[in-house]
Design a protein around this motif. Structure first.
Motif, PDB file in Angstrom:
ATOM      1  N   PRO A  50       0.830  -1.199   0.000  1.00 48.93           N
ATOM      2  CA  PRO A  50       0.000   0.000   0.000  1.00 48.93           C
ATOM      3  C   PRO A  50       0.872   1.260   0.000  1.00 48.93           C
ATOM      4  CG  PRO A  50       0.145  -0.869   2.226  1.00 48.93           C
ATOM      5  CD  PRO A  50       0.904  -1.824   1.333  1.00 48.93           C
ATOM      6  N   ALA A  51       0.217   2.406  -0.176  1.00 52.42           N
ATOM      7  CA  ALA A  51       0.932   3.663  -0.008  1.00 52.42           C
ATOM      8  C   ALA A  51       1.551   3.637   1.388  1.00 52.42           C
ATOM      9  CB  ALA A  51      -0.033   4.838  -0.154  1.00 52.42           C
ATOM     10  N   HIS A  52       2.688   4.291   1.536  1.00 55.13           N
ATOM     11  CA  HIS A  52       3.370   4.243   2.826  1.00 55.13           C
ATOM     12  C   HIS A  52       4.222   5.487   3.034  1.00 55.13           C
ATOM     13  CE1 HIS A  52       6.092   2.385  -0.130  1.00 55.13           C
ATOM     14  NE2 HIS A  52       7.062   2.904   0.590  1.00 55.13           N
ATOM     15  N   GLY A  90       8.231  11.160   6.470  1.00 53.46           N
ATOM     16  CA  GLY A  90       6.835  11.191   6.877  1.00 53.46           C
ATOM     17  C   GLY A  90       5.821  11.415   5.773  1.00 53.46           C
ATOM     18  N   GLU A  91       6.261  11.710   4.530  1.00 52.87           N
ATOM     19  CA  GLU A  91       5.297  11.978   3.458  1.00 52.87           C
ATOM     20  C   GLU A  91       4.838  10.674   2.807  1.00 52.87           C
ATOM     21  OE1 GLU A  91       6.109  15.202   0.812  1.00 52.87           O
ATOM     22  OE2 GLU A  91       6.478  16.567   2.482  1.00 52.87           O
ATOM     23  N   ILE A  92       3.527  10.559   2.632  1.00 59.67           N
ATOM     24  CA  ILE A  92       2.916   9.345   2.071  1.00 59.67           C
ATOM     25  C   ILE A  92       3.222   9.287   0.582  1.00 59.67           C
ATOM     26  CG2 ILE A  92       0.743   8.142   1.656  1.00 59.67           C
ATOM     27  CD1 ILE A  92      -0.320   9.624   4.198  1.00 59.67           C
ATOM     28  N   HIS A  93       3.672   8.111   0.122  1.00 57.70           N
ATOM     29  CA  HIS A  93       4.056   7.980  -1.281  1.00 57.70           C
ATOM     30  C   HIS A  93       3.712   6.601  -1.840  1.00 57.70           C
ATOM     31  CE1 HIS A  93       7.595   6.925   1.168  1.00 57.70           C
ATOM     32  NE2 HIS A  93       7.819   6.000   0.258  1.00 57.70           N
ATOM     33  N   MET A  94       3.724   6.571  -3.180  1.00 56.01           N
ATOM     34  CA  MET A  94       3.374   5.368  -3.941  1.00 56.01           C
ATOM     35  C   MET A  94       4.044   5.456  -5.307  1.00 56.01           C
ATOM     36  SD  MET A  94      -0.603   4.322  -4.090  1.00 56.01           S
ATOM     37  CE  MET A  94      -0.977   2.649  -4.455  1.00 56.01           C
ATOM     38  N   LEU A  95       4.259   4.320  -5.956  1.00 61.10           N
ATOM     39  CA  LEU A  95       4.871   4.252  -7.276  1.00 61.10           C
ATOM     40  C   LEU A  95       4.043   3.315  -8.143  1.00 61.10           C
ATOM     41  CD1 LEU A  95       7.392   4.625  -9.217  1.00 61.10           C
ATOM     42  CD2 LEU A  95       8.343   2.609  -8.061  1.00 61.10           C
ATOM     43  N   GLN A  96       3.888   3.661  -9.428  1.00 59.09           N
ATOM     44  CA  GLN A  96       3.188   2.791 -10.370  1.00 59.09           C
ATOM     45  C   GLN A  96       4.000   2.682 -11.655  1.00 59.09           C
ATOM     46  OE1 GLN A  96      -0.707   4.026 -11.803  1.00 59.09           O
ATOM     47  NE2 GLN A  96      -1.234   1.922 -12.314  1.00 59.09           N
ATOM     48  N   ASN A  97       4.102   1.458 -12.164  1.00 69.78           N
ATOM     49  CA  ASN A  97       4.763   1.199 -13.441  1.00 69.78           C
ATOM     50  C   ASN A  97       3.723   1.333 -14.546  1.00 69.78           C
ATOM     51  OD1 ASN A  97       6.157   0.266 -15.659  1.00 69.78           O
ATOM     52  ND2 ASN A  97       6.617  -1.744 -14.792  1.00 69.78           N
ATOM     53  N   LEU A  98       3.895   2.306 -15.434  1.00 65.01           N
ATOM     54  CA  LEU A  98       2.981   2.495 -16.565  1.00 65.01           C
ATOM     55  C   LEU A  98       3.575   1.987 -17.878  1.00 65.01           C
ATOM     56  CD1 LEU A  98       1.662   6.093 -15.752  1.00 65.01           C
ATOM     57  CD2 LEU A  98       0.541   3.888 -15.299  1.00 65.01           C
ATOM     58  N   SER A  99       4.750   1.398 -17.830  1.00 65.12           N
ATOM     59  CA  SER A  99       5.395   0.913 -19.053  1.00 65.12           C
ATOM     60  C   SER A  99       4.993  -0.529 -19.325  1.00 65.12           C
ATOM     61  CB  SER A  99       6.916   1.043 -18.941  1.00 65.12           C
ATOM     62  OG  SER A  99       7.422   0.278 -17.872  1.00 65.12           O
ATOM     63  N   PHE A 121      -0.685   2.983   4.554  1.00 60.78           N
ATOM     64  CA  PHE A 121      -1.943   3.715   4.359  1.00 60.78           C
ATOM     65  C   PHE A 121      -2.748   3.014   3.271  1.00 60.78           C
ATOM     66  CE2 PHE A 121       1.291   6.482   5.986  1.00 60.78           C
ATOM     67  CZ  PHE A 121       0.642   7.178   7.001  1.00 60.78           C
ATOM     68  N   GLU A 122      -3.538   2.033   3.665  1.00 54.84           N
ATOM     69  CA  GLU A 122      -4.306   1.209   2.733  1.00 54.84           C
ATOM     70  C   GLU A 122      -5.319   2.005   1.922  1.00 54.84           C
ATOM     71  OE1 GLU A 122      -3.974  -2.069   2.154  1.00 54.84           O
ATOM     72  OE2 GLU A 122      -2.621  -2.631   3.785  1.00 54.84           O
ATOM     73  N   ASP A 123      -5.820   3.113   2.469  1.00 56.90           N
ATOM     74  CA  ASP A 123      -6.883   3.869   1.811  1.00 56.90           C
ATOM     75  C   ASP A 123      -6.360   4.947   0.840  1.00 56.90           C
ATOM     76  OD1 ASP A 123      -5.822   5.268   3.980  1.00 56.90           O
ATOM     77  OD2 ASP A 123      -7.693   6.333   4.377  1.00 56.90           O
ATOM     78  N   VAL A 124      -5.061   5.087   0.682  1.00 59.76           N
ATOM     79  CA  VAL A 124      -4.489   6.093  -0.214  1.00 59.76           C
ATOM     80  C   VAL A 124      -4.197   5.462  -1.569  1.00 59.76           C
ATOM     81  CG1 VAL A 124      -2.535   7.643  -0.616  1.00 59.76           C
ATOM     82  CG2 VAL A 124      -3.520   7.426   1.688  1.00 59.76           C
ATOM     83  N   ASP A 125      -4.581   6.159  -2.658  1.00 59.66           N
ATOM     84  CA  ASP A 125      -4.323   5.671  -4.009  1.00 59.66           C
ATOM     85  C   ASP A 125      -4.113   6.884  -4.918  1.00 59.66           C
ATOM     86  OD1 ASP A 125      -4.025   3.985  -6.192  1.00 59.66           O
ATOM     87  OD2 ASP A 125      -5.934   2.974  -5.911  1.00 59.66           O
TER      88      ASP A 125
END
Length: 130
Positions: A50-52, A90-99, A121-125
């Protein structure tokens, strides 16, 4: 002191949601005092979930292959091979592969991190996720 050389293939790979992770440099395997480093592989279309955040330190990622996007505290930015991104403490972040190829990313942490000191943070997208 002997030079510490650790090849990623010598480190156990963890199968985690949205990525495979290897803790390549840790205080335990390298005597690092102020940092750690991991390599992740993200399949096409996958999100690192999840986002973390890292309440006790910073993370810098460097995209080795592929392209995609990052989410940092609600803001989205595009990334590609050769991009570096700071995830501030402390900043919430996420990564996605679009390739359409596997994304490979080097992740640097200071002070040293492990999954034990992530905040999840399961509810962040991403904003446009359905």
């Amino acid at each position: 002191m002997a030079v510490k050389v650790i090849h990623e293939s010598a480190v156990e790979e963890l199968d985690l949601p949205g990525r495979n992770l290897r803790w390549v440099v840790t205080p335990k395997n390298s005597d690092a005092k102020y940092c750690s480093m991991a390599v992740i592989r993200v399949a096409p279309g996958e999100k690192v979930r999840p986002a973390h955040s890292h309440p006790d330190g910073e993370e810098v990622i460097y995209i080795l292959s592929g392209h995609g996007r990052v989410l940092v505290n609600g803001e989205v930015a595009e990334v590609q091979t050769g991009s570096a991104v700071l995830f501030p403490q402390g900043e919430i972040h996420m990564l996605q592969n679009l390739s359409d190829v596997e994304m490979k990313v080097a992740c640097f942490f200071a002070p040293p991190a492990s999954l034990k000191n992530y905040a999840f943070f399961e509810d962040v997208d991403f904003p446009d996720a359905g």
